[in-house]
Design an enzyme around this catalytic site. Structure first.
Site, PDB file in Angstrom:
ATOM      1  N   ASP A  37      40.361  46.970  29.505  1.00  0.00           N
ATOM      2  CA  ASP A  37      41.504  46.052  29.447  1.00  0.00           C
ATOM      3  C   ASP A  37      42.605  46.527  28.506  1.00  0.00           C
ATOM      4  O   ASP A  37      43.403  45.741  28.016  1.00  0.00           O
ATOM      5  CB  ASP A  37      41.032  44.638  29.059  1.00  0.00           C
ATOM      6  N   HIS A 240      52.991  75.588  28.614  1.00  0.00           N
ATOM      7  CA  HIS A 240      52.783  74.139  28.475  1.00  0.00           C
ATOM      8  C   HIS A 240      51.618  73.836  27.540  1.00  0.00           C
ATOM      9  O   HIS A 240      50.819  72.933  27.784  1.00  0.00           O
ATOM     10  CB  HIS A 240      52.567  73.485  29.846  1.00  0.00           C
ATOM     11  N   ASP A 257      58.379  72.578  20.911  1.00  0.00           N
ATOM     12  CA  ASP A 257      59.219  72.036  21.984  1.00  0.00           C
ATOM     13  C   ASP A 257      58.945  70.539  22.011  1.00  0.00           C
ATOM     14  O   ASP A 257      57.872  70.110  22.450  1.00  0.00           O
ATOM     15  CB  ASP A 257      58.848  72.700  23.318  1.00  0.00           C
ATOM     16  N   ASP A 268      65.383  67.024  24.248  1.00  0.00           N
ATOM     17  CA  ASP A 268      64.475  68.115  24.627  1.00  0.00           C
ATOM     18  C   ASP A 268      64.909  69.375  23.875  1.00  0.00           C
ATOM     19  O   ASP A 268      65.835  70.065  24.290  1.00  0.00           O
ATOM     20  CB  ASP A 268      64.549  68.314  26.152  1.00  0.00           C
ATOM     21  N   HIS A 347      60.395  81.468  33.257  1.00  0.00           N
ATOM     22  CA  HIS A 347      60.905  80.136  33.646  1.00  0.00           C
ATOM     23  C   HIS A 347      62.420  80.191  33.753  1.00  0.00           C
ATOM     24  O   HIS A 347      63.052  81.211  33.457  1.00  0.00           O
ATOM     25  CB  HIS A 347      60.450  79.056  32.661  1.00  0.00           C
ATOM     26  N   HIS A 351      67.447  72.636  32.936  1.00  0.00           N
ATOM     27  CA  HIS A 351      67.240  71.588  33.941  1.00  0.00           C
ATOM     28  C   HIS A 351      68.154  70.433  33.568  1.00  0.00           C
ATOM     29  O   HIS A 351      68.595  70.329  32.412  1.00  0.00           O
ATOM     30  CB  HIS A 351      65.772  71.137  33.957  1.00  0.00           C
ATOM     31  N   HIS A 358      63.035  66.094  33.040  1.00  0.00           N
ATOM     32  CA  HIS A 358      63.542  66.913  34.150  1.00  0.00           C
ATOM     33  C   HIS A 358      64.238  65.918  35.073  1.00  0.00           C
ATOM     34  O   HIS A 358      63.609  65.294  35.918  1.00  0.00           O
ATOM     35  CB  HIS A 358      62.415  67.665  34.859  1.00  0.00           C
ATOM     36  N   GLU A 381      67.739  76.882  27.669  1.00  0.00           N
ATOM     37  CA  GLU A 381      66.490  77.204  26.986  1.00  0.00           C
ATOM     38  C   GLU A 381      65.875  78.546  27.361  1.00  0.00           C
ATOM     39  O   GLU A 381      64.771  78.605  27.890  1.00  0.00           O
ATOM     40  CB  GLU A 381      65.470  76.090  27.217  1.00  0.00           C
ATOM     41  N   TYR A 385      58.249  85.827  26.078  1.00  0.00           N
ATOM     42  CA  TYR A 385      56.830  85.591  25.800  1.00  0.00           C
ATOM     43  C   TYR A 385      56.089  86.896  26.054  1.00  0.00           C
ATOM     44  O   TYR A 385      56.043  87.369  27.189  1.00  0.00           O
ATOM     45  CB  TYR A 385      56.303  84.471  26.706  1.00  0.00           C
ATOM     46  N   ARG A 402      61.216  80.537  22.181  1.00  0.00           N
ATOM     47  CA  ARG A 402      62.154  79.810  23.046  1.00  0.00           C
ATOM     48  C   ARG A 402      63.121  79.078  22.127  1.00  0.00           C
ATOM     49  O   ARG A 402      62.748  78.619  21.047  1.00  0.00           O
ATOM     50  CB  ARG A 402      61.420  78.826  23.968  1.00  0.00           C
ATOM     51  N   GLU A 404      65.989  76.063  22.601  1.00  0.00           N
ATOM     52  CA  GLU A 404      66.456  75.086  23.597  1.00  0.00           C
ATOM     53  C   GLU A 404      67.358  74.034  22.966  1.00  0.00           C
ATOM     54  O   GLU A 404      67.003  73.415  21.963  1.00  0.00           O
ATOM     55  CB  GLU A 404      65.240  74.382  24.232  1.00  0.00           C
TER      56      GLU A 404
HETATM   57  N1  GLY Z   1      59.762  70.409  27.391  1.00  0.00           N
HETATM   58  C1  GLY Z   1      59.995  70.513  28.767  1.00  0.00           C
HETATM   59  C2  GLY Z   1      61.058  71.462  29.042  1.00  0.00           C
HETATM   60  O1  GLY Z   1      61.588  72.076  28.140  1.00  0.00           O
HETATM   61  O2  GLY Z   1      61.457  71.615  30.153  1.00  0.00           O
HETATM   62 MN    MN Z   2      63.606  71.624  28.688  1.00  0.00          MN
HETATM   63 MN    MN Z   3      61.660  71.542  26.102  1.00  0.00          MN
END
Ligand code: GLY
Ligand code: MN
Ligand code: MN
Length: 435
Positions: A37, A240, A257, A268, A347, A351, A358, A381, A385, A402, A404
């Site tokens: 619950d 991730h 991050d 972000d 990557h 975004h 996102h 970003e 790596y 990274r 960002e």
């Molecule tokens: N933390 C998710 C991204 O940077 O897209």
């Molecule tokens: Mn991001």
């Molecule tokens: Mn991020």
């Protein structure tokens, strides 16, 4: 900052205009059980929040387009007993008044009233196919109207996915949204500064996660906008990584991050810094390449450029850097052409950002990368790596970096919403060593 309910009503008016005719139905969503619950903290569906600001689970928005547009809400009734246990509920009357609806009804009337709202309408607008149970419920209402066609009632013949029009609206942020996103950016940046000041060898990744969370909540943010990545040393090469359970070691970098969610909107930010307060030579060399790639990408964020131009600019600087560092061999154009850089940069450079980390919005229109326009908010970003491998100089093994930031496209360039988090080598070392 109080929510501006006029803005929510204006968004509904714009949606009704885009619909032209018919009825739209949107659900807030339900509480999700964590076990027995207890529940996960409730967060409204982003589309529902965008159009209502109404915070309670189970609520349903109904918009009637046409000559006599109506903004209607179904929500939980007042319930003095339940409110003792679980807290305040608006109830339909107060909800309509406070949130600017033309009418509101108790949830218990939803199944009876919806077929009435749908009768005689040509179009039914909803988020088609996002939730099986909700789809089935809406089809139940549609079939209830169809069952009456012999008595002359017309049932909607066209199902329209609301995401088409809503995603376009959400993509261009209004001034009231930008204010909230600036605040989300500021809170997120302050949390990164806090982590920077508190990181040192011997502390744990989860302790830095706690510092971030403390800063978020202390500033009035609801929660992290997504699971925080706090990745020391080699963990930074796991894109991730969210275990956040390892000890921080002198000589390693720490990649964080993390961003706050403030009144529904996401920050972000990624920063990467040396646990011991000073970059090594090889760490600094890679860092400067990523920082230059970010600067080159930011330069491309302006009206007149397309979505992909910041990415292309970052890829070029990163690939040249990979050659200079001895990670890749060959000419830069060819290495880009053959995707060779993807071994160390796998990557994309950003975004859309908004209510969702996102966020909603297409990246291509008519098969072409979308032109950037004022009011679009995106992340920038780039990263690099470097996993251990015989053909890679050992000095760079396990370096993951990274950087960002969140930016808003303005008429003549962009506004960085997260600039308060330091990112030059000198600024990072200064904060870490002298507070
Ligand atoms: N933390 C998710 C991204 O940077 O897209
Ligand atoms: Mn991001
Ligand atoms: Mn991020």
């Amino acid at each position: 900052m109080p929510l501006d309910y006029t803005a929510f009503r204006q968004r509904r008016e714009r949606l009704i205009h885009a619909m032209g005719s018919g009825v739209a139905i949107l659900a807030a969503g339900s509480e999700l059980a964590r076990n027995r619950d207890t529940h996960f903290p409730f967060r409204s569906d982003s589309y529902f929040h965008y159009l209502t600001g109404f915070p309670e689970p189970e609520a349903v928005l109904v918009l009637v387009a046409g000559d006599e547009p109506r903004h209607l809400l179904f929500c939980r009734d007042k319930d003095p007993d339940k409110e003792i246990w679980d807290g305040f509920r608006y109830g339909p009357a107060a909800a309509a008044e406070v949130y600017g609806f033309d009418g509101a009804f108790p949830l218990a009337e939803l199944d009876d009233r919806m077929p009435e709202f749908l009768a005689g309408q040509a179009d039914l607008h909803y988020l088609v196919g996002r939730n099986g149970a909700w789809d089935a419920r809406i089809m139940g209402w549609l079939n209830a109207v169809r069952a009456k066609v012999r008595s002359g009632v017309r049932a909607p013949a066209r199902l329209v996915d609301l995401a088409d029009s809503l995603d376009e609206m959400r993509l261009i942020k209004g001034p009231e949204e930008l204010d909230l996103m600036r605040r989300a950016g500021e809170i997120s940046a302050a949390a990164h500064v806090r982590a920077l000041r508190n990181a040192r060898p011997g502390r744990y990744e989860y302790e830095m996660e706690a510092e971030l969370y403390y800063a978020f909540r202390l500033a009035g943010a609801t929660a992290p906008a997504y699971p925080s990545i706090v990745a020391g040393g080699a963990n930074a090469c796991i894109l991730h990584y969210v275990n956040n359970d390892q000890v921080l070691r002198d000589g390693d970098l720490l990649l964080i991050d993390a961003g706050a969610e403030y009144q529904g909107y996401a920050g972000d930010i990624t920063r990467t810094f040396p646990v011991g307060g000073k970059f090594s030579g090889p760490q600094k060399a890679v860092y400067e390449v990523v920082l230059a790639a970010q600067a080159a990408a930011l330069e491309q964020v302006r009206p007149g450029r397309t979505w992909n131009q910041p990415h292309d600019a970052a890829v070029r600087v990163l690939t040249r850097g990979m050659v200079d560092l001895g990670l890749l061999k060959g000419d830069v154009d060819g290495l880009i052409e053959q995707d060779s850089y993807k071994r160390f940069y796998m990557h994309r450079t950003g975004h859309w950002l908004g209510l969702d980390v996102h966020d909603a919005g297409d990246y291509k229109v008519d098969e072409q990368w979308r032109p950037l326009q004022p009011g679009m908010v995106l992340t920038v970003e780039p990263g690099m790596y470097i996993r251990p491998s015989e053909d890679v100089p050992g000095a760079y093994w396990n370096i993951g970096i990274r950087i960002e930031d969140d930016v808003n496209v303005t008429p003549d360039g962009c506004e960085v919403l997260t600039g308060a988090a330091p990112k030059s080598v000198a600024a990072i070392e200064e904060v870490m060593n002298h507070g």
